[in-house]
Every structure is written in structure tokens, then in C-alpha cells.
Design an enzyme around this catalytic site. Structure first.
Site, short mmCIF file in Angstrom:
data_model
loop_
_atom_site.label_atom_id
_atom_site.label_comp_id
_atom_site.label_asym_id
_atom_site.label_seq_id
_atom_site.Cartn_x
_atom_site.Cartn_y
_atom_site.Cartn_z
N ALA A 34 -17.90 3.57 0.67
CA ALA A 34 -16.81 4.48 0.28
C ALA A 34 -15.50 3.71 0.35
CB ALA A 34 -16.79 5.74 1.17
N LEU A 35 -15.49 2.59 -0.33
CA LEU A 35 -14.39 1.62 -0.19
C LEU A 35 -13.07 2.17 -0.74
CD1 LEU A 35 -16.23 -1.68 -1.18
CD2 LEU A 35 -16.02 -0.62 1.08
N HIS A 39 -10.12 -1.20 2.83
CA HIS A 39 -11.21 -2.18 2.83
C HIS A 39 -10.87 -3.36 1.91
CE1 HIS A 39 -13.62 1.65 3.58
NE2 HIS A 39 -13.96 0.89 4.60
N ASP A 152 -8.82 1.17 13.03
CA ASP A 152 -9.75 1.45 14.12
C ASP A 152 -9.46 0.44 15.23
OD1 ASP A 152 -11.57 3.57 12.97
OD2 ASP A 152 -11.70 2.04 11.42
N SER A 187 -8.61 6.18 4.83
CA SER A 187 -9.88 6.36 5.52
C SER A 187 -10.86 6.99 4.55
CB SER A 187 -9.67 7.29 6.72
OG SER A 187 -10.92 7.78 7.16
#
Ligand code: PAF
Length: 283
Positions: A34-35, A39, A152, A187
């Protein structure tokens, strides 16, 4: 051109041997797919630093402490491969589940201390799942450098410590969080927010920034926290799991920003759990 998709460890190893013969420096970007732009910024950093880059896509069941969250996690392999094409990635490793957790798999990698608080407290078992899969991806890929997002932040600290403690010869890089125009940290879970909730979610970052400004002005965290909590609830956020000021290195709680620090938050909105964090420079 889209990169080859590898599903078997033996294929990854064969490619790794070929690249080693070329003397290539190998970069790794571990993802759950789910880029998004966040990313892709890691991929760009990996491409700039390494000769060959592997992106992994594996929705790791061991790091989900909520079955619904795992079931709803977006799986978009084709679109992901297309997004990676312009970056000239050398391989996309999408391991079949048995390549990571073969029949009878019985080993867990567990980092203590750093994982006792925040995400570790609210998502029991999460970091064991993360440390285990990331250790496997480091070892399977034999990469020299790995790229993780600061979004994160606690995860970044945990995987860095894990690699160091286990003597895995890899350098872990933390890359800056990529944000929407509103300031919302990118996200994969944002895709599940309604348009109305997306609007509200954009208020999280300004709240963190305001707290950071107050800390920079010498404020004591306990004195300024109540107003920040009240503002989140006025903006329509739901349960606040944590909003902490912590040492940027050890994650120990701080009263003031008297050393490099981090403000970290986890809060629910519209049934989605949002996490974010920002750096606070020492006063
Ligand atoms: O950050 C993520 O997407 C995951 O936690 C990771 C590092 C790919 C491990 O599954």
C-alpha cells in the site's frame, strides 16, 4: 520498467550472489505494501546510497494484535509495483508466507526495554512481530543498508537495536516523515479515513508543533499537556492512547526538552488509529 517480483527465498539469494560478485552495495526497504510517498522517499534514499535496491512487501501477521486490522490492511501489489517502476528498483520481494514462517516456525526475536512503552504498551506483541520479521528480512536479503521512516519512530529504534544486538551487519537509516499538505503524516491507514475524518486528522500535526514551540520556550510538559489534550478532543479526535515527551535516544520520559527529544502520539479517529511524532531540539 517494473522490477522482477520474487516470491521465493532461493530466488532472492541467487540474485544476492550475483550482485555480490559485481561488488554491489545492497539496500533494503521493508514495507507492508500500500505504498505512498513516504515509502517512495525511502526508496529514493536507498537508490541514492546503494547500487542495488530490494523493496519487500509482506503483510506480517505476527505484528498485528488485532485480527480486524490485519484483515482490512490494504493489499495493492500491482499498483505498488507500478509506483516503484520510475525508481529503478532492482527487485521486489513479495515472499510467500511459508518463505518467512515455514511449517513449524518457532522463533521470536524480542527487544526488551524500548518496547515496554507507547506502541509496546498498547499493542502487546506488536514489536516481537516487527523485530522477528525484520530480522528475517535483514538475514534473507543480506543487505548492507536498510531504510525506515521516522514516522514509526519507536519501530526505528527497535530495529536498530535488534540489528546491533544480533550483530547483523547492516546499517539502519531513519528517513524524515513525509506529510500531506495539511501536515498529516502519510500512512497506509489514511486510505481508510473518510473525507471528513481526513480533514480532522490534519489537526494532529499543528497540535504537536504547538507543544514543541511551548517546550522550546522552556515549558514543562506536564503544564502544557492538558491544553493539548483538550484541543485534540475539541478537534474531534477520539481516545488518546498516549501523548508523550521522551528522550530521542532512550525513549525515557522527559519533563522538559533539555536534550534531543521527541513528542510521540497515538490517537483514534473515526475507528482508525493514527500515530505521529516530531523532534524537539534541546532548549
Ligand atoms: O513499517 C512497516 O511497514 C512494518 O512494520 C515493517 C517494518 C515492514 C515490518 O513488517
Amino acid at each position: 520498467m517494473t522490477a522482477p517480483i520474487l516470491r521465493r527465498l532461493s530466488d532472492l539469494r541467487a540474485l544476492h550472489s550475483e550482485w555480490r560478485r559485481e561488488g554491489a552495495r545492497i539496500g533494503l526497504v521493508p514495507t507492508m505494501g500500500a505504498l505512498h510517498e513516504g515509502h517512495l522517499s525511502l526508496v529514493a534514499a536507498a537508490k541514492a546510497a546503494c547500487d542495488r535496491v530490494i523493496v519487500t512487501i509482506f503483510v506480517n501477521p505476527k505484528q498485528f494484535n488485532n485480527a480486524e486490522d490485519l484483515a482490512k490492511y490494504p493489499r495493492t501489489e500491482l499498483a505498488d509495483a507500478e509506483k516503484l517502476a520510475p525508481y529503478g528498483v532492482d527487485a521486489i520481494y513479495v515472499p510467500d508466507p511459508d518463505q518467512i514462517y515455514p511449517e513449524g516456525y518457532a522463533t521470536t526475536v524480542s527487544v526488551t526495554g524500548l518496547t515496554d512503552v507507547m506502541e509496546g504498551e498498547f499493542r502487546p506483541g506488536h514489536f516481537d512481530g516487527v523485530a522477528t520479521v525484520v530480522a528475517k528480512l535483514f538475514l534473507q536479503s543480506g543487505a548492507d543498508e536498510a531504510f525506515f521512516g521516522e514516522k514509526d519512530y519507536q519501530q526505528l529504534m527497535v530495529v536498530t537495536r535488534m540489528a546491533r544486538d544480533l550483530d547483523i551487519p547492516i546499517t539502519v537509516h531513519g528517513c524524515a516523515t513525509v506529510r500531506e499538505a495539511s501536515g498529516l503524516a502519510m500512512s497506509s491507514r489514511n486510505m481508510r479515513l473518510s473525507p471528513e475524518a481526513l480533514g480532522k486528522a490534519g489537526q494532529l500535526y499543528p497540535v504537536l508543533r504547538e507543544l514543541a514551540d511551548q517546550l522550546q520556550a522552556g515549558g514543562r510538559f506536564d503544564d502544557i499537556l492538558p491544553a493539548a489534550k483538550a484541543r485534540l478532543s475539541e478537534e474531534g479526535f477520539g481516545e488518546l492512547e498516549y501523548l508523550d515527551l521522551r528522550c530521542g535516544e532512550t525513549l525515557a520520559p522527559l519533563e522538559r526538552a533539555d536534550r534531543p527529544a521527541r513528542l510521540l502520539v497515538a490517537v483514534w479517529l473515526d475507528g482508525i488509529r493514527l500515530i505521529d511524532n516530531i523532534a524537539v531540539d534541546p532548549v
